[in-house]
Design a protein around this motif. Structure first.
Motif, PDB file in Angstrom:
ATOM      1  N   ILE A  38       5.272  -0.331  -7.791  1.00  0.00           N
ATOM      2  CA  ILE A  38       5.831  -0.390  -6.453  1.00  0.00           C
ATOM      3  C   ILE A  38       5.909  -1.766  -5.889  1.00  0.00           C
ATOM      4  O   ILE A  38       5.046  -2.402  -6.017  1.00  0.00           O
ATOM      5  N   HIS A  39       6.892  -2.068  -4.994  1.00  0.00           N
ATOM      6  CA  HIS A  39       6.963  -3.438  -4.707  1.00  0.00           C
ATOM      7  C   HIS A  39       5.869  -3.721  -3.839  1.00  0.00           C
ATOM      8  O   HIS A  39       5.458  -2.944  -2.898  1.00  0.00           O
ATOM      9  N   TRP A  40       5.276  -5.148  -3.774  1.00  0.00           N
ATOM     10  CA  TRP A  40       4.172  -5.251  -3.049  1.00  0.00           C
ATOM     11  C   TRP A  40       4.547  -5.372  -1.447  1.00  0.00           C
ATOM     12  O   TRP A  40       3.533  -5.247  -0.650  1.00  0.00           O
ATOM     13  N   ILE A  41       5.654  -5.265  -0.945  1.00  0.00           N
ATOM     14  CA  ILE A  41       6.015  -5.037   0.458  1.00  0.00           C
ATOM     15  C   ILE A  41       5.622  -3.756   0.966  1.00  0.00           C
ATOM     16  O   ILE A  41       5.268  -3.705   2.212  1.00  0.00           O
ATOM     17  N   ALA A  42       5.484  -2.907   0.064  1.00  0.00           N
ATOM     18  CA  ALA A  42       5.015  -1.552   0.659  1.00  0.00           C
ATOM     19  C   ALA A  42       3.761  -1.244   1.096  1.00  0.00           C
ATOM     20  O   ALA A  42       3.100  -0.985   2.342  1.00  0.00           O
ATOM     21  N   PRO A  43       2.483  -1.830   0.204  1.00  0.00           N
ATOM     22  CA  PRO A  43       1.294  -1.762   0.700  1.00  0.00           C
ATOM     23  C   PRO A  43       1.217  -3.021   1.713  1.00  0.00           C
ATOM     24  O   PRO A  43       0.393  -2.784   2.829  1.00  0.00           O
ATOM     25  N   CYS A  44       2.008  -3.990   1.694  1.00  0.00           N
ATOM     26  CA  CYS A  44       1.823  -4.913   2.868  1.00  0.00           C
ATOM     27  C   CYS A  44       2.250  -4.468   4.251  1.00  0.00           C
ATOM     28  O   CYS A  44       1.418  -4.873   5.190  1.00  0.00           O
ATOM     29  N   LEU A  45       3.529  -3.546   4.235  1.00  0.00           N
ATOM     30  CA  LEU A  45       3.665  -3.153   5.500  1.00  0.00           C
ATOM     31  C   LEU A  45       2.671  -1.967   6.226  1.00  0.00           C
ATOM     32  O   LEU A  45       2.960  -1.719   7.138  1.00  0.00           O
ATOM     33  N   ALA A  46       1.908  -1.506   5.342  1.00  0.00           N
ATOM     34  CA  ALA A  46       0.841  -0.733   5.902  1.00  0.00           C
ATOM     35  C   ALA A  46       0.071  -1.259   6.801  1.00  0.00           C
ATOM     36  O   ALA A  46      -0.655  -0.638   7.647  1.00  0.00           O
ATOM     37  N   GLY A  47       0.033  -2.691   7.405  1.00  0.00           N
ATOM     38  CA  GLY A  47      -0.680  -3.194   8.206  1.00  0.00           C
ATOM     39  C   GLY A  47       0.021  -3.175   9.256  1.00  0.00           C
ATOM     40  O   GLY A  47      -0.608  -3.372  10.313  1.00  0.00           O
ATOM     41  N   ILE A  48       1.403  -2.825   9.590  1.00  0.00           N
ATOM     42  CA  ILE A  48       1.824  -2.467  10.785  1.00  0.00           C
ATOM     43  C   ILE A  48       1.417  -1.276  11.478  1.00  0.00           C
ATOM     44  O   ILE A  48       0.698  -1.604  12.723  1.00  0.00           O
ATOM     45  N   PRO A  49       1.335  -0.256  10.801  1.00  0.00           N
ATOM     46  CA  PRO A  49       0.549   0.939  11.691  1.00  0.00           C
ATOM     47  C   PRO A  49      -1.088   0.512  11.909  1.00  0.00           C
ATOM     48  O   PRO A  49      -1.531   0.987  12.854  1.00  0.00           O
ATOM     49  N   PHE A  50      -1.675  -0.078  11.107  1.00  0.00           N
ATOM     50  CA  PHE A  50      -3.113  -0.446  11.279  1.00  0.00           C
ATOM     51  C   PHE A  50      -3.096  -1.262  12.530  1.00  0.00           C
ATOM     52  O   PHE A  50      -3.953  -1.114  13.377  1.00  0.00           O
ATOM     53  N   GLY A  51      -2.421  -2.411  12.463  1.00  0.00           N
ATOM     54  CA  GLY A  51      -2.228  -3.005  13.793  1.00  0.00           C
ATOM     55  C   GLY A  51      -1.980  -2.550  15.129  1.00  0.00           C
ATOM     56  O   GLY A  51      -2.477  -2.618  16.179  1.00  0.00           O
TER      57      GLY A  51
END
Length: 596
Positions: free
Chosen positions: A452-465
């Motif tokens: 799975i492309h790295w952008i997927a876990p990276c974007l999990a930071g948006i709901p965390f923020g």
């Protein structure tokens, strides 16, 4: 009456000087002057007459705070109290702010208020950026100091948060006794000096010690800024918006630290800390011009000036009535945050939730390298950039806050019953924050795979923020609204608890992620986040009951009630004097007509 006498015929209530439970509450005057064995008498000609005598209700000065007298029988309260035994023979003339006084921070113009908030936010940014600088420089630090123990390499980050644990217990209460400005200047001087010392550390042990001292100095901004917002904004709506900007700055700081140090440390390990020192140096010109925002200290300076100008030693400010001996400071002032944390359910459960959220943030400093370096093969600088979506989520959270603020304002304008609830003003944002936390944990865990492309876990930071900032904005504002003049101590308790979690739990991050794998480690954090979601809903249901049983909250309500009664008596007295004066004028007029 001369200007000096007008200054003398004012008194000031420390409890009412900042906040109210409703949107706006005026500063309430007390009665004016009281002596131990006799009462000072003021007259226009400077002579003493019984008719000019103005007495001060003993309850306004002599009654100790109920929340503290049970445990500390001999301690004065943090409000304006005065022991009978310590009363001087001469009368005391207690000054206060007049309504609309431009020296009262709440009456400052918009630019003055925003300058004070901006400077405070910049000190917070300095502090929080520094907290993450060591995380991006782990490999260069390891190589330079020949340190390979991965637990010891966590220390430059975690020991900084230990400074966050201890510092607020001093800075928060001290700022409530000696003012915000010098507390901020002294603490920031410590922060700057040891930021430089960290950059020139001769050994790894020295680096750890210096990072601890940097954390001690930087912790003042975290614990005092809430009080500064309360100083300059009495209106909870405006205060809430200022707190939102403050919380955004606390979120962006740790987000910016890892990418800065990840790239700059490729030059040299110590450049990560030189950057922190340079940013601190750039902030000093602003801090030098930072105005004192704590109203009791401003009044103290005014009282000193009046004593010098009039040579009248009996002129005092309310804060000068307080005990300042070492025993009182240790047993009452410095222990107040801990007592609030242990015995105030609102503070305890708020701190528990915020501490867990904060710990997850700092766990990311250890888990992101496992996710993005080990799985996706990123460099330290690239891995630091993966924190930026958390900042994006924080921006979204700020817009969510402003939207909710508009909804609440409209409901209050329409007199909706729910809008009058103290809990409904802040807590709905905390209620929606929890699901975002849970979503981000499961999202990050189950998308972190090589296929799975790295952008997927990276974007999990948006709901965390989003969840992180909404939670902090809601619960910290809730604490400030509930505890008012004790806001700095409540914030210090929150800072103490979350920094403890943030310092300790990262040590468990790597073992947990290696034992469970990224997927189940994140899932474990997600399940705990799901349980924590219940806390703000519990506040919605039982928050009013908790405040009714809180000695701190009930003390504040009782003081407001007494001040309102005193204000009514003062108003009635003025009306009677005006009527009497009008009657005398009428009699004189009639006599003049008869003589004509």
């Amino acid at each position: 009456m001369s200007d000096d006498l007008q200054e003398l015929e004012k008194t000031y209530s420390r409890e009412q000087q900042r906040l109210g439970n409703e949107l706006e509450l005026p500063t309430t005057p007390h009665t004016l002057v009281r002596g131990r064995s006799r009462v000072s008498r003021l007259s226009r000609a400077g002579e003493h007459s019984q008719s000019d005598c103005i007495q001060l209700n003993e309850e306004d000065v002599d009654t100790p705070i109920e929340i503290e007298k049970d445990e500390y029988k001999d301690s004065a309260s943090p409000a304006c109290t005065w022991s009978h035994d310590s009363l001087p023979e001469t009368a005391k003339k207690i000054i206060r702010f007049d309504d609309g006084d431009p020296s009262q921070p709440n009456n400052w113009n918009r630019s003055q208020k925003w300058f004070a908030i901006f400077v405070a936010m910049m000190t917070v940014m300095n502090s929080t950026i520094s907290s993450g600088l060591a995380a991006g420089a782990t490999d260069p630090i390891s190589e330079f100091f020949d340190e390979t123990d991965e637990y010891r390499l966590i220390l430059p980050t975690s020991i900084y948060l230990v400074g966050y644990v201890l510092g607020p217990l001093v800075w928060g209460p001290i700022s409530e006794s000696y003012g915000r400005k010098w507390t901020m200047i002294i603490s920031f001087a410590i922060f700057t000096i040891f930021s430089i010392a960290s950059a020139v550390s001769p050994t790894f042990a020295a680096l750890v010690v210096f990072r601890f001292l940097v954390g001690i100095g930087g912790s003042a901004a975290i614990s005092v800024v809430g009080g500064i917002c309360a100083d300059v904004y009495h209106d909870p709506k405006k205060r809430g918006r200022a707190m939102a900007f403050f919380m955004a700055s606390t979120t962006f700081g740790p987000v910016l630290g890892p990418p800065i140090s990840g790239y700059i440390s490729t030059v040299s390990w110590n450049w990560a800390f030189w950057v922190g020192a340079i940013i601190a140096g750039a902030n000093w010109p602003l801090l030098v011009f930072f105005p004192e925002t704590y109203a009791p200290v401003i009044l103290k300076k005014r009282a000193r000036r009046l004593r010098k100008e009039t040579s009248d030693a009996s002129i005092i400010a309310p804060i000068e009535l307080e005990k300042t001996d070492l025993g009182h400071i240790i047993t009452v002032v410095l222990t107040r945050p801990l007592r609030m944390l242990l015995f105030e359910p609102l503070v305890m459960f708020t701190c528990l939730y915020l501490s867990f959220a904060y710990a997850i943030f700092y766990i990311f400093f250890q888990s992101y390298p496992i996710t993005f370096v080990d799985i996706y093969g990123m460099t330290a600088g690239q891995e630091g950039l993966t924190f930026l979506p958390i900042g994006v989520g924080a921006i979204i959270a700020a817009f969510i806050y402003l939207t909710w603020d508009s909804i609440l304002e409209r409901a209050q304008r329409l007199a909706k019953p729910w809008s009058r609830s103290e809990e409904m003003r802040r807590l709905p944002l905390a209620c929606i924050a929890g699901p975002f936390f849970v979503l981000s944990m499961f999202w990050a865990g189950w998308t972190a795979r090589k296929d799975i492309h790295w952008i997927a876990p990276c974007l999990a930071g948006i709901p965390f923020g989003i969840g992180y900032l909404c939670l902090f904005m809601a619960l910290l504002n809730y604490l400030v609204d509930a505890y008012e003049v004790f806001a700095a101590s409540a914030m210090a308790a929150a800072s103490f608890s979350r920094s403890t979690f943030g310092a300790v739990l990262p040590f468990a991050a790597k073992p947990m992620y290696r034992a469970l794998g990224v997927q189940w480690a994140c899932s474990l954090l997600g399940f705990v986040s799901l349980a924590m979601c219940l806390i703000p809903f519990g506040f919605l249901k039982w928050g009013t009951t908790m405040r009714e049983k809180s000695k701190f909250c009930q003390y504040l309500l009782e003081r407001k009630r007494k001040e309102a009664e005193e204000n009514e008596r003062a108003t009635a007295g003025r009306n009677r004097r005006d009527e009497a004066a009008a009657g005398k004028i009428a009699v004189l007029g009639e006599k003049a007509l008869e003589g004509a």
